[in-house]
Design a protein around this motif. Structure first.
Motif, short mmCIF file in Angstrom:
data_model
loop_
_atom_site.label_atom_id
_atom_site.label_comp_id
_atom_site.label_asym_id
_atom_site.label_seq_id
_atom_site.Cartn_x
_atom_site.Cartn_y
_atom_site.Cartn_z
N GLU A 1 52.16 145.69 8.66
CA GLU A 1 52.07 145.96 7.22
C GLU A 1 50.98 146.99 6.93
O GLU A 1 51.15 147.85 6.06
N GLU A 2 49.86 146.91 7.64
CA GLU A 2 48.79 147.88 7.46
C GLU A 2 49.25 149.27 7.91
O GLU A 2 48.97 150.28 7.24
N PHE A 3 49.96 149.34 9.03
CA PHE A 3 50.49 150.61 9.53
C PHE A 3 51.41 151.23 8.49
O PHE A 3 51.28 152.42 8.17
N TRP A 4 52.33 150.46 7.94
CA TRP A 4 53.28 150.96 6.95
C TRP A 4 52.56 151.39 5.68
O TRP A 4 52.88 152.42 5.08
N SER A 5 51.54 150.62 5.27
CA SER A 5 50.78 150.98 4.07
C SER A 5 50.12 152.34 4.22
O SER A 5 50.14 153.17 3.30
N ARG A 6 49.55 152.59 5.40
CA ARG A 6 48.92 153.89 5.63
C ARG A 6 49.95 155.01 5.72
O ARG A 6 49.78 156.09 5.14
N LEU A 7 51.04 154.76 6.45
CA LEU A 7 52.03 155.80 6.70
C LEU A 7 52.70 156.26 5.42
O LEU A 7 52.86 157.47 5.19
N ARG A 8 53.07 155.33 4.57
CA ARG A 8 53.82 155.69 3.36
C ARG A 8 52.95 156.44 2.34
O ARG A 8 53.48 157.08 1.43
N LYS A 9 51.60 156.37 2.49
CA LYS A 9 50.72 157.09 1.59
C LYS A 9 50.62 158.57 1.92
O LYS A 9 50.14 159.36 1.10
N LEU A 10 51.07 158.96 3.11
CA LEU A 10 51.13 160.38 3.44
C LEU A 10 52.26 161.03 2.64
O LEU A 10 53.11 160.35 2.08
N THR A 11 52.26 162.34 2.60
CA THR A 11 53.28 163.06 1.83
C THR A 11 54.55 163.22 2.66
O THR A 11 54.53 163.83 3.73
N TRP A 12 55.65 162.65 2.15
CA TRP A 12 56.93 162.70 2.86
C TRP A 12 58.03 163.17 1.90
O TRP A 12 57.99 162.87 0.71
N ARG A 13 59.00 163.89 2.45
CA ARG A 13 60.19 164.19 1.64
C ARG A 13 60.97 162.90 1.40
O ARG A 13 61.44 162.64 0.30
N ARG A 14 61.08 162.08 2.44
CA ARG A 14 61.71 160.77 2.30
C ARG A 14 61.29 159.91 3.48
O ARG A 14 61.34 160.35 4.62
N ILE A 15 60.85 158.67 3.19
CA ILE A 15 60.52 157.74 4.26
C ILE A 15 60.79 156.33 3.75
O ILE A 15 60.52 156.00 2.59
N LEU A 16 61.35 155.49 4.60
CA LEU A 16 61.69 154.12 4.22
C LEU A 16 61.82 153.24 5.46
O LEU A 16 61.98 153.74 6.58
N ILE A 17 61.73 151.95 5.23
CA ILE A 17 61.98 150.98 6.30
C ILE A 17 63.48 150.69 6.32
O ILE A 17 64.04 150.17 5.36
N LYS A 18 64.14 151.05 7.42
CA LYS A 18 65.58 150.82 7.55
C LYS A 18 65.89 149.38 7.92
O LYS A 18 66.92 148.83 7.53
N HIS A 19 65.00 148.77 8.71
CA HIS A 19 65.26 147.41 9.18
C HIS A 19 63.92 146.76 9.53
O HIS A 19 63.01 147.43 10.02
N LYS A 20 63.83 145.47 9.26
CA LYS A 20 62.61 144.73 9.57
C LYS A 20 62.99 143.43 10.25
O LYS A 20 63.86 142.70 9.78
N GLU A 21 62.33 143.17 11.38
CA GLU A 21 62.54 141.92 12.10
C GLU A 21 61.27 141.07 12.01
O GLU A 21 60.18 141.55 12.36
N ASP A 22 61.39 139.84 11.57
CA ASP A 22 60.28 138.90 11.51
C ASP A 22 60.62 137.67 12.35
O ASP A 22 61.70 137.09 12.18
N ILE A 23 59.71 137.29 13.23
CA ILE A 23 59.90 136.11 14.07
C ILE A 23 58.71 135.17 13.87
O ILE A 23 57.58 135.54 14.20
N GLN A 24 58.97 134.00 13.31
CA GLN A 24 57.91 133.02 13.13
C GLN A 24 57.48 132.47 14.49
O GLN A 24 58.32 132.11 15.32
N LEU A 25 56.17 132.44 14.73
CA LEU A 25 55.64 131.96 16.00
C LEU A 25 55.39 130.46 15.93
O LEU A 25 54.69 129.98 15.04
N SER A 26 55.95 129.74 16.86
CA SER A 26 55.74 128.29 16.95
C SER A 26 54.93 128.01 18.21
O SER A 26 55.49 127.72 19.28
N CYS A 27 53.62 128.13 18.07
CA CYS A 27 52.74 127.97 19.22
C CYS A 27 51.36 127.60 18.72
O CYS A 27 51.04 127.81 17.55
N PRO A 28 50.52 127.04 19.58
CA PRO A 28 49.13 126.81 19.19
C PRO A 28 48.48 128.14 18.82
O PRO A 28 48.83 129.20 19.34
N ALA A 29 47.53 128.08 17.89
CA ALA A 29 46.86 129.30 17.44
C ALA A 29 46.25 130.07 18.60
O ALA A 29 46.24 131.30 18.60
#
Length: 302
Positions: free
Chosen positions: A216-244
Motif C-alpha cells: 500500500e505504501e509503494f502504491w501510494s508513492r507511485l501514484r503520486k508521480l505524474t502519469w498519463r494513466r496508471i491503475l491497479i489491474k488486479h490485487k491478490e490478498d491472502i490472510q495469514l493464519s500463523c503465529p505472529a
C-alpha cells in the motif's frame, strides 16, 4: 515523489533540509541506521541548497531511520522499528511525513502509533527541523504499543498474527520510460521489502508482492508521480493464519518472484519501447501467474 508546479521550495528550506540530513548521517553512520532512498534527489537538493544551480529540486527526499526500543519485559531484547520519512517541499515550515513500521507491532497498534506520532508532529514542528525529535518521541512512546501488541498475541485463543495479510499488486501504466520513475520503482521496492518485477516501455507493467502495508505504501508513492494513466489491474490478498512470530516466514513462502528487477522481452519497435507479449506470457506462466495476462490485455496468452 515528483514535485508539482507551484510547490518549489525556498533556498532557506533547502538549506535546512540539507543541514538536517548531514546531521543525521553523522549521528547514524551505518546504512542499517540511516538509509537514503534516492541519491539523485539528495544531489539535486544539495546543489540547490549550496547555490550551484538555480533549478529547484524535482523530487522529494525519502529516507529510513531505524529506532531500537528496549523491551522492559525481557532482558537484552530490543525491538527494531523503521521510521520511513519524507520531506514535503516546504519542510521544515510544514511537518515531515513519517510512517513507523515494525514486525513487533500488530496492524491496529501500528496505526495508532502513527496517528499519535503525526499529532505530535503537527503540534511540535513549527518551522524547525524535527526528525530527531520524532526519533526521540518514538523511542520514548513506542513501548506501550509494543506491549499491547504482545499481550494481544499472547491472549488465550489468539494465535494468529492480527490482520496480517500478504498482498500482490498488478499495476498497469500507459507507459514507463522516465529513468527517474524506473529508479524509484527499484529503490522503493527494495526499501519496503517487496519482490516482483517491472516491465518498462509501452505499456508499463509493475508487479509487487509482500506485506500488505508495504504494498500500500509503494502504491501510494507511485501514484503520486505524474502519469498519463496508471491503475491497479488486479490485487491478490491472502490472510495469514500463523503465529505472529512466523509472519515473515509465511510471507517468504508466498512470494512468486525474487527481489524486484526490470524485465525485457525481445524489445522492438521504432523507439525500442515495445515488448514481446508472448514472452511476457511465458514468463508469467512459469511463475504460476498466467491468469493475469487477460486481465491486462483482454486476450488469452499462448
Amino acid at each position: 515523489m515528483a514535485l508539482s508546479p507551484g510547490m518549489a521550495m525556498s533556498q532557506e528550506e533547502a538549506e535546512a533540509q540539507i543541514s538536517e540530513l548531514d546531521l543525521l548521517s553523522s549521528m547514524f553512520p551505518t546504512e542499517e541506521e540511516f538509509a537514503m532512498s534516492d541519491e539523485l534527489a539528495l544531489v539535486e537538493l544539495r546543489d540547490y541548497a549550496e547555490q550551484r544551480t538555480s533549478l529547484t529540486p524535482t523530487f522529494n527526499i525519502h529516507f529510513t531511520l531505524s529506532v531500537k526500543v528496549d523491551d522492559p519485559d525481557a532482558a537484552n531484547l530490543q525491538h527494531v522499528l523503521s521510521m520511513h520519512c519524507s520531506y514535503p517541499p516546504h519542510y521544515p515550515n510544514v511537518p515531515p511525513e513519517i510512517v513507523v513500521r515494525s514486525p513487533s507491532l500488530v496492524r491496529s497498534q501500528q496505526a495508532q502509533l502513527n496517528s499519535d506520532l503525526n499529532a505530535f508532529l503537527r503540534s511540535g514542528c513549527n518551522g524547525d527541523v524535527c526528525i530527531l525529535s520524532a526519533n526521540e518521541w518514538v523511542k520514548d512512546h513506542a513501548t506501550p504499543y509494543i506491549n499491547t501488541a504482545s499481550s494481544t498475541d499472547n491472549q488465550p485463543g489468539t494465535v494468529t498474527s492480527e490482520e496480517a495479510v500478504f498482498t500482490r499488486l498488478w499495476i498497469y501504466s500507459h507507459h514507463i520510460y522516465n529513468k527517474h520513475k524506473r529508479k524509484h520503482i527499484l529503490d522503493w521496492s527494495k526499501e519496503l521489502g517487496l519482490s516482483g518485477f517491472s516491465m518498462p516501455g509501452k505499456p508499463g507493467i509493475v508487479c509487487v508482492e509482500g506485506a500488505q502495508e508495504a504494498c500500500e505504501e509503494f502504491w501510494s508513492r507511485l501514484r503520486k508521480l505524474t502519469w498519463r494513466r496508471i491503475l491497479i489491474k488486479h490485487k491478490e490478498d491472502i490472510q495469514l493464519s500463523c503465529p505472529a512470530s512466523d509472519t515473515h516466514t509465511s510471507i517468504q513462502k508466498l512470494r512468486k518472484f525474487p527481489a524486484l528487477e526490470e524485465m525485457a522481452f525481445d524489445v522492438h519497435g521504432a523507439r525500442g519501447n515495445h515488448m514481446d507479449l508472448g514472452q511476457l506470457y511465458q514468463f508469467l506462466q512459469e511463475k504460476g501467474c498466467a491468469e493475469v495476462f487477460p486481465m491486462y490485455f483482454g486476450i488469452e496468452g499462448r
